[in-house]
Scaffold this active site. Sequence first.
Site, PDB file in Angstrom:
ATOM      1  N   GLU A  82       0.838  -1.205   0.000  1.00  0.00           N
ATOM      2  CA  GLU A  82       0.000   0.000   0.000  1.00  0.00           C
ATOM      3  C   GLU A  82       0.869   1.251   0.000  1.00  0.00           C
ATOM      4  O   GLU A  82       1.914   1.274   0.647  1.00  0.00           O
ATOM      5  CB  GLU A  82      -0.926  -0.014   1.223  1.00  0.00           C
ATOM      6  N   HIS A  99      -8.213   1.111   1.854  1.00  0.00           N
ATOM      7  CA  HIS A  99      -7.972   0.767   3.263  1.00  0.00           C
ATOM      8  C   HIS A  99      -8.786   1.676   4.187  1.00  0.00           C
ATOM      9  O   HIS A  99      -8.240   2.444   4.989  1.00  0.00           O
ATOM     10  CB  HIS A  99      -6.488   0.850   3.594  1.00  0.00           C
TER      11      HIS A  99
END
Length: 531
Positions: free
Chosen positions: A263, A281
Amino acid sequence: MNARKPVVLIAEELSPATTQALGPDVETRSVDGADREALLAALPGADAVLIRSATHMDAEAIAAGRDLKVIARAGVGLDNVDVPAATAAGVMVVNAPTSNIISAAELTCGHILSLARHIPAANASLKGGEWKRSAFTGTELYEKTLGVIGLGRIGALVAARMKAFGMNVVAYDPYVTAARAGQLGVTLASLDELLERADVVTIHMPKTPETVGMLGAEQFARMKSSAVVVNVARGGLVDEADLAEALATGQIAGAGIDVFASEPSTDLPFFSHPGAVVTPHLGASTAEAQEKAGVAVAKSVRLALAGELVPDAVNVAGGVIHEDVRPGIDLVERLGRVFTALSKGSVAQIDVEVMGEIHDKDVTVLELSALKGVFRDVVSEHVSYVNAPVIAEGRGIDVRLTTSPESDDYRSVLAVSGTLQDGTRLRVRGTLTGPRQQQKLVGVNGHELEIALTDHLVVLEYTDRPGVIGAVGHILGERGVNIDAMQVSRDDSEDTALAVLAVSAALPEGVLEALRSEVGAERVREIDLAG
């Protein structure tokens, strides 16, 4: 003369409720934790520091905070805190492990609804000037089957909420008893059975070497072509390349993904698939979760600075712990992890035993630490001293703490044992030896041994016969695995032997299967205690 107020350094923006929860008995200071130089300059003199995700409390920062007693992370993850360095420095680390469970559960439900009714795609189409009702024909959730992998707190919340839609719920969780599943109105199933039956599969597992890629090509092949998969738990639990292939070939119909192996991720192959719903997220991204996290850690900071028990501490329990008991905290947690690695299944009862010189001290913290170890690698939520007993209770597991002055071979021995669902017993014992209090594993069931409790262990159980030790050494040597130590214990009454090896690093792929097939081992387990 007035006593000095403890100084709490606030390194990131927190809600006013967080500051209020700290109370009037502390002095608060602020710094931009993302500014490294400013952070290092502000840490000296601070008794506590409150952070979110942008501030990195590594070994250098912890050393700069020479007066630090507690590091508080207003959130769940601790990737930006060097917990071992904090522990070595005697600094408590706390977080807010339950602050986001409702938010994560609700986001999971949102993904399920979005996939069933194509809400994101329909929204984008209409805003783009198109009216295509027939293109977005969905499916009802009523009387469909939801498969929940991991029936911890978030998994149970999702199950309860989706049952309200009339869904049938099956779950896979080796550490949940049938009685507990019955209380939740959930049917337990094997992973393969769940995948074959479910219309929606949602995963709520911790990220460990064993669960990375838990849903991959083999699992997608077992699912219905109309099924969808949802992951709001941990990036990497779903193999992203295999997911892209499964969607592209129509092996499964859709996926709702909130977390990724790396990420930020903004352009993965499956993002362009019309059956994919992706979010950046957002599991903990609600105002309520953020406020809960800040208030929770503020309360923990107050407890820590007052020298009281801190339930959400991740490395020490806080409070007054006898100096002779404290070295056993980490030992018994690691024994709990060994117990779980060897049990590989549902547990009905757990016993924590304290034997020898420390039996007459307050050893309650050792029971809590053992439970932390037992559940640490098998539940999705962070395990702390306060929620470990709750996790046990929620899974229908009885826990007992017993003490005894008897310890024949060592000054003190700690043990974690339990009754498995099939009625068998498993018991692991450990001790601390020498002036450095080195951790040793000294027993597994009836097998006596003494080997350092290192980060990487391999356990083999096999029929005792000549040549096995040489074969094990050959298999590992061929694959470049260095054996640091090895102990073999024989049970002549049953013609079985147990070998425990301390190895230098995690085993390469295929080694366990080679040991199983070439040595004929009845049980082969790799135990990773690193981190």
